[in-house]
Design an enzyme around this catalytic site. Sequence first.
Site, PDB file in Angstrom:
ATOM      1  CB  ALA A  62       8.168  -1.922  -1.424  1.00 56.34           C
ATOM      2  CE  LYS A  63       4.334  -7.453  -8.334  1.00 54.09           C
ATOM      3  NZ  LYS A  63       2.883  -7.799  -8.010  1.00 54.09           N
TER       4      LYS A  63
END
Length: 313
Positions: free
Chosen positions: A155-156
């Site tokens: 997940a960014k």
Amino acid sequence: MPIHTTSKIWHNGKLIPWEQANIHVMSHVIHYGSSVFEGIRCYGLPQGSAVFRLPEHIQRLLDSAKIYRMEVPFSLEELCAGVVDLLEANGVSPCYIRPIILRGYGEIGVSPKGTPIEVYIANFPWGKYIAGTGGADVCISSWNRLAPNTLPSLAKAGANYMNSQLIHMEAEVNGYSEGIALDVNGLVSEGSGENIFLVRNGVLYTPPLANSTLSGITRDSVLTIARHLGFTVTEQAIPREMLYIADEVFFSGTAAEVAPIRSIDRIVIADGKPGEITKKIADEFFSIVNGIKPDRFGWLTPVKVHASEPVGA
Ligand SMILES: Cc1ncc(COP(=O)(O)O)c(C=O)c1O
């Protein structure tokens, strides 16, 4: 780097003036880091401006939101169209694009229940990211990358960048342009904002996603280009010392693009010059994004941007 403002920001489906894109200090994101975001480049090709791998970036944004149980009221197509509308409204190219999904103002407490999901997209000019002509001088960070099952690396998320800040600040304070983080087991992971590659005996290596790396869009582009150029590519765990004895090392990332590394911990990589395989991959990458070679992988989304002022890439 100072922010160069543009005219509009896309907010929940509408273009609003840049200076009105504000959030309340009591928004959930401010206290608990609850945001996911993207960094995308738009290039100014001779044949017109184009966004690099737009659907892939927006898909990763939606994946990041899904991991954090954020229900996004926009589809991939709507968000891609939002990026195009924004770019055409602002008329700035080349530029960097920053979509962000955050938990806004509603209730206080760790639970995000009752906080609205806000989606913003901004764009602005942004130049070279990794300092150093002919190769960057970097270090191995004393900070590890996020351990698996703590903050998810795929997940960014804004929160991950507290770790990136520690890595980058330590490197800068010690006179390096970037830091490379090891994972929790001491294996090579990635830079504070880039994936990493090395070449040894003609083979291209990069750590797999399980070593706490982000699934970089540029990483994927490099792997695709390398395979098409006929190089042997392997995604495998990399011990730290393999970097020191590599023939070539380089970073990949939207901001960094393809950036050769000259030295690590003051150990010079090979003869200190960008290597042949790095140069071939970088040449292919820049030829595509600058419109010198055809877009044979279908990576470019054209936008009708009539740049109001020339800005350096
Ligand atoms: C931690 C981290 N790793 C890798 C990358 C490279 O990813 P991409 O090529 O999609 O920009 C980035 C940049 O977004 C990053 O922040």
